[in-house]
Design a protein around this motif. Sequence first.
Motif, PDB file in Angstrom:
ATOM      1  N   VAL A   1       6.012  -2.673   3.245  1.00 49.37           N
ATOM      2  CA  VAL A   1       6.267  -1.480   2.161  1.00 49.37           C
ATOM      3  C   VAL A   1       6.790  -2.105   0.848  1.00 49.37           C
ATOM      4  O   VAL A   1       7.484  -2.903   0.824  1.00 49.37           O
TER       5      VAL A   1
ATOM      6  N   ALA B   1       5.015   6.827  -1.917  1.00 51.40           N
ATOM      7  CA  ALA B   1       4.675   7.925  -0.739  1.00 51.40           C
ATOM      8  C   ALA B   1       6.123   8.825  -0.561  1.00 51.40           C
ATOM      9  O   ALA B   1       5.926   9.896  -0.022  1.00 51.40           O
TER      10      ALA B   1
ATOM     11  N   ASP C   1       0.814  -1.257  -0.016  1.00 53.14           N
ATOM     12  CA  ASP C   1       0.042   0.005  -0.185  1.00 53.14           C
ATOM     13  C   ASP C   1       0.889   1.350   0.130  1.00 53.14           C
ATOM     14  O   ASP C   1       0.673   2.303  -0.485  1.00 53.14           O
ATOM     15  N   VAL C   2       1.982   1.054   0.570  1.00 53.82           N
ATOM     16  CA  VAL C   2       2.975   2.449   0.652  1.00 53.82           C
ATOM     17  C   VAL C   2       4.191   1.954  -0.190  1.00 53.82           C
ATOM     18  O   VAL C   2       4.652   0.752   0.060  1.00 53.82           O
TER      19      VAL C   2
ATOM     20  N   GLN D   1      11.160   3.910   7.968  1.00 55.10           N
ATOM     21  CA  GLN D   1      10.176   3.759   9.219  1.00 55.10           C
ATOM     22  C   GLN D   1       9.532   5.204   8.974  1.00 55.10           C
ATOM     23  O   GLN D   1       8.319   5.037   9.238  1.00 55.10           O
TER      24      GLN D   1
ATOM     25  N   ALA E   1       3.111   7.976   5.893  1.00 56.66           N
ATOM     26  CA  ALA E   1       2.006   7.462   5.141  1.00 56.66           C
ATOM     27  C   ALA E   1       0.883   7.069   5.890  1.00 56.66           C
ATOM     28  O   ALA E   1      -0.383   7.058   5.204  1.00 56.66           O
ATOM     29  N   THR E   2       1.129   6.612   7.010  1.00 56.21           N
ATOM     30  CA  THR E   2      -0.067   6.216   7.595  1.00 56.21           C
ATOM     31  C   THR E   2      -0.716   6.795   9.014  1.00 56.21           C
ATOM     32  O   THR E   2      -1.110   6.455   9.825  1.00 56.21           O
ATOM     33  N   GLY E   3      -0.426   8.470   8.944  1.00 60.68           N
ATOM     34  CA  GLY E   3      -0.838   9.487   9.789  1.00 60.68           C
ATOM     35  C   GLY E   3      -0.043   9.669  10.831  1.00 60.68           C
ATOM     36  O   GLY E   3      -0.424  10.479  11.966  1.00 60.68           O
ATOM     37  N   GLY E   4       1.327   9.326  10.654  1.00 60.34           N
ATOM     38  CA  GLY E   4       2.123   9.542  11.798  1.00 60.34           C
ATOM     39  C   GLY E   4       2.787  11.207  11.638  1.00 60.34           C
ATOM     40  O   GLY E   4       2.647  11.451  10.893  1.00 60.34           O
TER      41      GLY E   4
ATOM     42  N   LEU F   1       7.865  -3.842   7.464  1.00 58.58           N
ATOM     43  CA  LEU F   1       6.814  -2.921   7.562  1.00 58.58           C
ATOM     44  C   LEU F   1       5.618  -3.105   6.381  1.00 58.58           C
ATOM     45  O   LEU F   1       4.458  -2.547   6.616  1.00 58.58           O
TER      46      LEU F   1
ATOM     47  N   LYS G   1       6.932   5.213   6.152  1.00 56.37           N
ATOM     48  CA  LYS G   1       5.877   4.503   6.488  1.00 56.37           C
ATOM     49  C   LYS G   1       4.931   5.188   7.761  1.00 56.37           C
ATOM     50  O   LYS G   1       3.576   5.294   7.528  1.00 56.37           O
ATOM     51  N   ASP G   2       5.402   5.767   8.664  1.00 58.93           N
ATOM     52  CA  ASP G   2       4.768   6.312   9.345  1.00 58.93           C
ATOM     53  C   ASP G   2       3.788   7.481   8.953  1.00 58.93           C
ATOM     54  O   ASP G   2       2.864   7.810   9.573  1.00 58.93           O
TER      55      ASP G   2
END
Length: 391
Positions: free
Chosen positions: A100, A129, A69-70, A341, A347-350, A98, A344-345
């Motif tokens: 990714v 991303a 997804d990322v 990381q 891209a997922t709202g972090g 992750l 990934k963070d």
Amino acid sequence: MKTRTRILRSCAALAALGLVATACGSDDDSDSGAAATAAPDASTAPDGTTAPDGTTAADGTTAPATDGDVGVSLILKNTSNPFFVSMAESAQAEADSLGVGLTVAAGKEDGDTQSQIEAIEAAVARGDAGILITPSGDAVIPALDAAREAGLYTIALDTPPNPPTAVDITFATDNYLAGQLIGQWTAGTLAGEKATIAMLDLFNDQVVSVDYLRDQGFLNGMGIVDEVDTSGNGNEPATGAYSGGDYEIVCHEPTDGAVDGGRTAMETCLAQNPDINVVYTINEPAAQGAYDALTAAGGADGVTIVSVDGGCDPGLRLVSEGVIGATSQQYPGKMATLGMQAIKDLATGGAPPEVTSGLDFFNTGVALVTDNPVDGVESISVEEGQAICWG
């Protein structure tokens, strides 16, 4: 979730990556303090990650990542230097962990900015991303600007661009400190003897921060210069006094960070002055080439070679064999895993990562490695360095 890696380079580059990966195994001026000299815990350093995964196609590339997804692109300077091979391995391991989708690209050689620009443009077209890049030169900056405008989070690894704000953040060694450490060690080792110095740099046709920061850090550690000259290498006085005695700088020669380049550069320097007794090298492949040239000329004995990188092989092997007197160890795997990381963070709202206090980048650590310590210069032994080395 299984991920796949696409290598966007020739079969030769793939072969280089695969061959090195199966064996045991290059930022700004700052006053980072003692904490930055300590090596990271072994748990945070690269530790035997697997080679990148992918199905090889007829043209030598591997299948694109389609099941994550990322999407993240890792764009390296080359796939021949063990430093970048280790970075790719660690990035792939983190991507697998992750979930990714990772795409890996590289220049044909250090300094190949055109291949990196094409890889940046491909990442934008693919809808990744983010991008992790070890920039080969300032020519990549317009492409990075376009990627950021398209919404990609861009992270530099190892080599900050010029200006550093061309990316969202950099994860890197404090390259100036890395140079200072080997300079301080060299000055202490000479114990007042005249230093006749060969400077084996990265380039002489472009200005890259990792190049001039290590060079200038070394000269500062020797007590030759006080400030960083960001215009490039070779602007310091050719003769004068270092912290322990007199010095003469014989040459500044480019190596491209490669064994062959190091050999040719050293041969050029020896032709100017056969009495060189100190050799600064941008990295350990260049140091190997310098040693080969010195040996062929019959003058390796009594010459102190220092370097930066700290990989298992050739780096710490050369230190253990006495070829390199001391090297500053950095941690490419940590750069890659932290960068992966972070994307990934985000891209997922972090939250976005933050730079190290007092610096304009995230400092991933550096440690001087030698079995001949100098009073007042913090270092670790070769055995300690081998416990956390890469490549």
